[in-house]
Motif scaffolding. Structure first.
Motif, PDB file in Angstrom:
ATOM      1  N   THR A  87     153.332 -43.636  40.835  1.00 48.72           N
ATOM      2  CA  THR A  87     154.445 -43.604  41.777  1.00 48.72           C
ATOM      3  C   THR A  87     153.861 -43.935  43.149  1.00 48.72           C
ATOM      4  O   THR A  87     152.857 -43.347  43.547  1.00 48.72           O
ATOM      5  N   THR A 124     160.027 -40.403  39.537  1.00 45.19           N
ATOM      6  CA  THR A 124     160.096 -41.514  40.487  1.00 45.19           C
ATOM      7  C   THR A 124     161.538 -41.917  40.734  1.00 45.19           C
ATOM      8  O   THR A 124     161.953 -42.162  41.870  1.00 45.19           O
ATOM      9  N   LYS A 125     162.322 -42.000  39.645  1.00 47.78           N
ATOM     10  CA  LYS A 125     163.735 -42.354  39.785  1.00 47.78           C
ATOM     11  C   LYS A 125     164.468 -41.336  40.646  1.00 47.78           C
ATOM     12  O   LYS A 125     165.267 -41.704  41.517  1.00 47.78           O
ATOM     13  N   THR A 175     164.550 -49.193  35.712  1.00 43.39           N
ATOM     14  CA  THR A 175     163.753 -48.085  36.246  1.00 43.39           C
ATOM     15  C   THR A 175     163.131 -47.209  35.168  1.00 43.39           C
ATOM     16  O   THR A 175     162.289 -46.364  35.486  1.00 43.39           O
ATOM     17  N   SER A 193     157.996 -41.529  35.336  1.00 46.80           N
ATOM     18  CA  SER A 193     159.033 -42.500  35.682  1.00 46.80           C
ATOM     19  C   SER A 193     160.343 -41.809  36.046  1.00 46.80           C
ATOM     20  O   SER A 193     161.078 -42.258  36.934  1.00 46.80           O
ATOM     21  N   TYR A 201     153.443 -49.486  35.929  1.00 43.44           N
ATOM     22  CA  TYR A 201     152.823 -49.229  34.633  1.00 43.44           C
ATOM     23  C   TYR A 201     151.375 -49.713  34.660  1.00 43.44           C
ATOM     24  O   TYR A 201     151.132 -50.901  34.899  1.00 43.44           O
ATOM     25  N   PHE A 207     157.771 -47.283  40.639  1.00 43.70           N
ATOM     26  CA  PHE A 207     156.902 -46.884  39.538  1.00 43.70           C
ATOM     27  C   PHE A 207     156.164 -48.106  39.024  1.00 43.70           C
ATOM     28  O   PHE A 207     156.743 -49.180  38.882  1.00 43.70           O
TER      29      PHE A 207
END
Length: 345
Positions: A132, A233-234, A309, A230, A247, A245
Motif C-alpha cells: 500500500t 487499501t480500498k 481494486t 488490498s 502486487y 495497492f
C-alpha cells in the motif's frame, strides 16, 4: 357464546404464534466486528433470515478471539458457523472444531481451487497482502510503484515504511516472503529473520498492528509505504486518500476470509445453508464492496471500478501465493518471541 368463541380464537392464535416461534431456529455466527459486523447485520443476515426461517445471532470478535471461543467451549459450542482468517481456520479445522462441509456447497458455488482450504472449511473472500503506498508522494518523488518484496530494503524508504508485527498476518506474510527470497521458507525461517532484522527493520518507522493507526500514519504523511491488505487499501482510498495497492512481482500473498460449520451444532442444515449463501455471487459482490475482499466464486461479476481494486478474475488470482499454515501454526509462538528479540529489538 360469542365471547367464548372470541376467547377461543385468541387462544388459538396465541398458541400458533408460540408454536411458530418455537419452530424458528437460532443460528449463532461468529465473525469479525467493525464494518464486517455492520455489513452482516444490514445487508446479508436479514435476507437469509427471511428466506430460511431462522434467526441469526452474530457474535463479533477477531480471528484470535473466536478461535479461543471455540477452544473454551469445546464440547458445548455456542457457535454454529465461524468466520476466521485462513491461518486460524487451519487451526480450527485441525483441532476438529469444524464439521464436514457439504460437497454441494463447494461444487455448486464453482469456487477457485485456492479457496478450497480444507475438508471442512472454505474461503469466502480473497485479500491480497502486498504494497500500500501514497501515490501522490511517489509521484512527487518521481518513484515507480513498488515492484518486489526486496524493495522493503531500499534505503529511500528509511523511516517512512510501516509493517505490522508478526502477531498480525500481514507481518507474518512479510517474514515468510523475505525467507523465500533469501533461500529459505516456512521450513527454514532463519533467512527471513536475518533479512528482517538487518535489511528491513532499519527502514521501519513503526511495526503497527492497528489498521486504524496505520491509516493515520498515511494520512499524517508519516509513512509513504506499508505492507497491508488490498481490502485495507480500498477502505483508505474510499476516504479520498491517494492510496494505491501494488502486487509484488514474486506474488502477493493470499489472505482468505474463511468459514466453516461448527461441530455439534443444533442447527446443522442452517449452518451449511448460510455458508452456501455467503458464496452466492450477489453476496460475494456485497462482501467485495464493503470488505474489499475479492470473490472466490468464479461466477461473480464485479462492477468495473470495484474489479480494478480487488483480487478478481483468473489472472489476478493466479498471481496470488499461499503460505504453509501446517508448518507455520506449530511454530508461530516461538517465531513471535524471536521476532520481539531480533526484529523489534
Amino acid at each position: 357464546m360469542k365471547k367464548h368463541l372470541t376467547m377461543l380464537a385468541a387462544a388459538s392464535s396465541l398458541l400458533a404464534a408460540v408454536s411458530a416461534q418455537a419452530q424458528t431456529k437460532t443460528l449463532t455466527v461468529g465473525g469479525y466486528g467493525g464494518s464486517f459486523e455492520t455489513l452482516m447485520k444490514d445487508l446479508i443476515i436479514p435476507e437469509f433470515e427471511k428466506t430460511h426461517d431462522v434467526t441469526i445471532q452474530f457474535v463479533a470478535g477477531n480471528s484470535t478471539e473466536n478461535l479461543a471461543r471455540l477452544q473454551a467451549q469445546k464440547g458445548n459450542q455456542e457457535l454454529d458457523v465461524v468466520i476466521l482468517d485462513d491461518g486460524p481456520m487451519y487451526q480450527a479445522d485441525a483441532l476438529e472444531f469444524c464439521a464436514p462441509l457439504d460437497e454441494a456447497t463447494r461444487t455448486d458455488a464453482d469456487v477457485y481451487d485456492l479457496a478450497q482450504i480444507g475438508p471442512n472449511s472454505i474461503g469466502i473472500g480473497f485479500v491480497a497482502t502486498g504494497f500500500t503506498y501514497n501515490a501522490e508522494w511517489f509521484e512527487e518523488k518521481g518513484w515507480e510503484p513498488p515492484k518486489s518484496w526486496k524493495d522493503l530494503t531500499d534505503p529511500k524508504f528509511e523511516q517512512i515504511l510501516s509493517i505490522p508485527p508478526i502477531s498480525n498476518t500481514y507481518g507474518l506474510h512479510t517474514l515468510v516472503m523475505m525467507a523465500r527470497l533469501n533461500g529459505g521458507g516456512e521450513s527454514d525461517i532463519d533467512p527471513g529473520f536475518t533479512a528482517m532484522a538487518d535489511d528491513v527493520a532499519p527502514n521501519v518507522l513503526v511495526f503497527e498492528p492497528s489498521s486504524g493507526k496505520m491509516s493515520e500514519l498515511f494520512q499524517s504523511k508519516e509513512i509513504a509505504l506499508s505492507i497491508w491488505g488490498s481490502g485495507r487499501t480500498k477502505s483508505l482510498a474510499d476516504t479520498g486518500f491517494p492510496a494505491k495497492f501494488a502486487y509484488p512481482e514474486e506474488g502477493a500473498v493470499a489472505l482468505m476470509l474463511a468459514a466453516c460449520p461448527v461441530v455439534d451444532s443444533d442447527a446443522p442444515q442452517a449452518a451449511q445453508d448460510f455458508i452456501k449463501y455467503l458464496l452466492d455471487p450477489e453476496i460475494q459482490v456485497k462482501l467485495g464492496d464493503a470488505m474489499g475482499s475479492g470473490p472466490v466464486n468464479k461466477k461473480t461479476e464485479l462492477p468495473k471500478e470495484l474489479a480494478e481494486t480487488l483480487p478478481y478474475g483468473p489472472e489476478k488470482i493466479a498471481q496470488l501465493v499461499t503460505v504453509d499454515w501446517d508448518t507455520i501454526n506449530p511454530n508461530r509462538q516461538e517465531w513471535t518471541q524471536r521476532w520481539a528479540r531480533e526484529v523489534e529489538r
